[in-house]
Design an enzyme around this catalytic site. Structure first.
Site, mmCIF file in Angstrom:
data_model
loop_
_atom_site.group_PDB
_atom_site.id
_atom_site.type_symbol
_atom_site.label_atom_id
_atom_site.label_comp_id
_atom_site.label_asym_id
_atom_site.label_seq_id
_atom_site.Cartn_x
_atom_site.Cartn_y
_atom_site.Cartn_z
ATOM 1 N N TYR A 165 0.854 -1.644 0.137
ATOM 2 C CA TYR A 165 0.271 -0.417 0.113
ATOM 3 C C TYR A 165 1.122 1.444 -0.171
ATOM 4 O O TYR A 165 0.575 2.150 0.037
ATOM 5 C CB TYR A 165 -1.229 -0.281 0.740
ATOM 6 N N HIS A 187 0.628 -11.151 2.252
ATOM 7 C CA HIS A 187 -0.089 -11.105 1.411
ATOM 8 C C HIS A 187 -0.958 -11.608 0.026
ATOM 9 O O HIS A 187 -2.578 -11.480 -0.072
ATOM 10 C CB HIS A 187 0.034 -9.726 0.296
#
Length: 293
Positions: free
Chosen positions: A53, A115
């Site tokens: 992110y 992730h």
């Protein structure tokens, strides 16, 4: 199969709130400051971020002042981050998590997830995907032993990925964070996680960025929202909470923070849950992990 250590799952069960502030695609310091400031004011105590992110350093800069402003300590909030697919593998994982700790300006991270089951620069069907995610999980176990992270888990893992992990790991993954909403209920995976003692966490509860309007305009969702005098978005979030899933609503609009918070007070009836469960649509709006071997 050897008995797995439950300390990660127990930490999450004891410490993690059911509603978090999602920060995907939010890289503006002013926006993050405003949204987390409002979230803390309302009672949110959970922030979800990820290496990919690119906002961990921003969070590290703004959190000390926001914690002080709201008379909070580091231990009062729960922070999740995730190992980027490019950082999977022996040595790379530990180095990346240490950088996350530095960027977040925290002595520990409450939860770190893998992730994605695949590794960057490898094709989805490459056999080394399994090798690198296994090495990553081993390093997360070691980091947890060292106290640098308090719990570990995975994201976007399918049943096939979990079965391999459970046969190899020594610490039970606390969480599997996956796309889940009424147009992509992911029920089989959620039930599998429940059977194995892995908490199922929903992301994109309103659908991915390009799909949101489809869910907000769903006739059944709108009807139930009207019955509760609330918005379709709140019903979509409440649907996850009513099943015991934790949720991570993400917004860049301060006003939506309070609206999302209302989902915790919505109790859907058995009839309403069945109505939502009868929606005859299967629309995955985010990336597809089923193709990763």
């Amino acid at each position: 199969m050897p008995k797995l250590d439950l300390k990660a799952a127990e930490y999450v069960a004891d410490r993690m709130p059911m509603i978090g502030v999602g920060t995907y695609q939010v890289q503006s310091q002013s926006v993050l400051t405003d949204t987390i400031d409002e979230a803390f004011r309302l009672g949110y105590r959970f922030i979800d971020t990820a290496q990919i992110y690119r906002n961990e350093a921003i969070l590290g800069r703004i959190l000390p002042d926001l914690l002080e402003k709201h008379s909070l300590k580091r231990e009062d909030i729960f922070i999740t981050s995730k190992v980027s697919p490019i950082n999977q593998g022996k040595g790379k994982t530990s180095k990346s998590v240490l950088k996350s700790l530095t960027d977040l300006q925290t002595p520990y991270i409450d939860l770190v997830l893998i992730h994605w089951p695949g590794t960057s620069r490898l094709k989805s069907n490459h056999k080394d995907n399994a090798k690198f995610r296994a090495e990553t999980y081993v390093e997360l176990e070691t980091l947890m032993d060292e106290g640098k992270i308090r719990s570990i888990g995975v994201s976007n893992y399918e049943i096939k990925h979990l079965e391999t992990l459970l046969a190899e790991c020594r610490i039970l993954p606390a969480i599997n964070q996956c796309e889940c909403h009424p147009h992509f209920r992911n029920s089989e995976l959620a039930e599998y996680c429940k059977e194995k003692g892995i908490h199922f966490q929903a992301y994109s509860s309103l659908g991915g960025p390009s799909y949101v309007e489809n869910l907000l305009k769903d006739k059944i969702i709108k009807k139930i929202a009207n019955a509760h005098s609330t918005s379709p978005a709140v019903i979509l979030l409440a649907w996850g909470l009513n099943q015991g899933y934790s949720i991570l609503p993400r917004t860049e609009k301060v006003g939506r923070i309070e609206e999302n918070w209302k989902a915790k007070d919505i109790k859907l009836s058995e009839k309403e849950m069945k109505e939502i469960g009868s929606i005859d649509k299967l629309s995955k709006s985010c990336w597809d992990p089923t193709v990763v071997v």
